[in-house]
Design a protein around this motif. Structure first.
Motif, short mmCIF file in Angstrom:
data_model
loop_
_atom_site.label_atom_id
_atom_site.label_comp_id
_atom_site.label_asym_id
_atom_site.label_seq_id
_atom_site.Cartn_x
_atom_site.Cartn_y
_atom_site.Cartn_z
N PRO A 1 47.93 30.07 43.18
CA PRO A 1 47.66 29.71 41.79
C PRO A 1 48.06 30.82 40.80
CG PRO A 1 45.61 30.10 42.98
CD PRO A 1 46.72 30.15 43.98
N VAL A 2 48.02 32.08 41.25
CA VAL A 2 48.35 33.21 40.38
C VAL A 2 49.64 33.85 40.90
CG1 VAL A 2 47.58 35.42 39.44
CG2 VAL A 2 45.90 33.61 39.91
N VAL A 3 50.63 33.97 40.02
CA VAL A 3 51.89 34.62 40.36
C VAL A 3 52.11 35.75 39.37
CG1 VAL A 3 54.38 34.36 40.63
CG2 VAL A 3 52.85 32.49 41.31
N VAL A 4 52.26 36.96 39.90
CA VAL A 4 52.52 38.13 39.07
C VAL A 4 53.98 38.49 39.24
CG1 VAL A 4 51.84 40.49 38.53
CG2 VAL A 4 50.14 38.89 39.44
N LEU A 5 54.75 38.39 38.16
CA LEU A 5 56.18 38.62 38.21
C LEU A 5 56.51 40.11 38.16
CD1 LEU A 5 57.19 35.69 35.86
CD2 LEU A 5 57.14 35.71 38.35
N GLY A 6 57.79 40.43 38.31
CA GLY A 6 58.24 41.82 38.35
C GLY A 6 57.99 42.56 37.05
N VAL A 7 58.09 43.88 37.13
CA VAL A 7 57.82 44.76 35.99
C VAL A 7 58.88 44.57 34.91
CG1 VAL A 7 57.61 47.16 35.25
CG2 VAL A 7 56.68 46.45 37.46
N VAL A 8 58.43 44.43 33.67
CA VAL A 8 59.31 44.39 32.50
C VAL A 8 59.33 45.81 31.93
CG1 VAL A 8 59.65 43.44 30.20
CG2 VAL A 8 58.72 41.99 32.03
N PRO A 9 60.52 46.43 31.87
CA PRO A 9 60.60 47.83 31.45
C PRO A 9 60.49 47.98 29.93
CG PRO A 9 62.78 47.04 31.98
CD PRO A 9 61.81 45.92 32.29
N ASP A 10 59.31 47.84 29.42
CA ASP A 10 59.04 47.97 27.99
C ASP A 10 58.17 49.20 27.80
OD1 ASP A 10 59.18 47.27 25.35
OD2 ASP A 10 58.02 45.43 25.53
N ASP A 11 57.71 49.42 26.59
CA ASP A 11 56.83 50.57 26.32
C ASP A 11 55.51 50.06 25.76
OD1 ASP A 11 55.93 53.15 26.10
OD2 ASP A 11 56.89 53.50 24.16
N PRO A 12 54.47 49.91 26.54
CA PRO A 12 54.37 50.23 27.97
C PRO A 12 54.91 49.10 28.84
CG PRO A 12 52.25 49.48 27.20
CD PRO A 12 53.17 49.49 25.99
N GLY B 1 51.50 27.55 37.44
CA GLY B 1 52.80 27.18 36.91
C GLY B 1 52.99 27.39 35.42
N GLU B 2 51.98 27.87 34.74
CA GLU B 2 52.06 28.11 33.30
C GLU B 2 51.99 29.60 33.01
OE1 GLU B 2 52.36 25.64 30.96
OE2 GLU B 2 52.41 24.16 32.60
N VAL B 3 52.75 30.06 32.01
CA VAL B 3 52.70 31.47 31.63
C VAL B 3 51.34 31.75 31.01
CG1 VAL B 3 53.69 33.25 30.15
CG2 VAL B 3 55.18 31.62 31.29
N ALA B 4 50.64 32.74 31.58
CA ALA B 4 49.30 33.10 31.08
C ALA B 4 49.36 34.29 30.14
CB ALA B 4 48.37 33.42 32.25
N GLY B 5 50.37 35.15 30.31
CA GLY B 5 50.52 36.29 29.44
C GLY B 5 50.87 37.55 30.19
N LEU C 1 43.19 37.47 33.01
CA LEU C 1 43.99 36.28 32.70
C LEU C 1 43.63 35.13 33.63
CD1 LEU C 1 47.43 38.00 32.06
CD2 LEU C 1 46.06 36.77 30.36
N ALA C 2 43.39 35.43 34.90
CA ALA C 2 43.01 34.38 35.84
C ALA C 2 41.68 33.76 35.46
CB ALA C 2 42.96 34.94 37.26
N HIS C 3 40.72 34.60 35.10
CA HIS C 3 39.40 34.09 34.70
C HIS C 3 39.51 33.23 33.45
CE1 HIS C 3 36.70 37.15 37.04
NE2 HIS C 3 37.48 36.43 37.82
#
Length: 77
Positions: free
Chosen positions: A13-24, A33-37, A48-50
């Protein structure tokens, strides 16, 4: 005896995608299946899961959380 080809696939149910190289840097989180943030650490993943109604969040259980592009300790590119 079961056949692997006949077993039903149950995505995490929870998918954590790869690191986005931003600051931070952060990782986007999808829930059911929905973007949680964005998550900036493991606590954000749980939060976010809760918020999405997933209350039993075991970060080490691949049936609950799938880590893409690095495990739970990878938060920098």
């Amino acid at each position: 005896m079961t056949n692997d080809a006949q077993e039903e696939f149950h995505p995490s149910p929870v998918v954590v995608l790869g690191v986005v190289p931003d600051d931070p840097p952060y990782r986007m989180v999808e829930i059911n299946g929905e973007v949680a943030g964005p998550a900036y650490d493991m606590v954000d993943v749980i939060r976010l899961a809760h918020l999405a109604g997933v209350t039993d969040v075991d970060l080490d259980d691949p049936a609950v959380v799938r880590w893409v592009g690095g495990a739970k300790y990878k938060w920098v590119p």
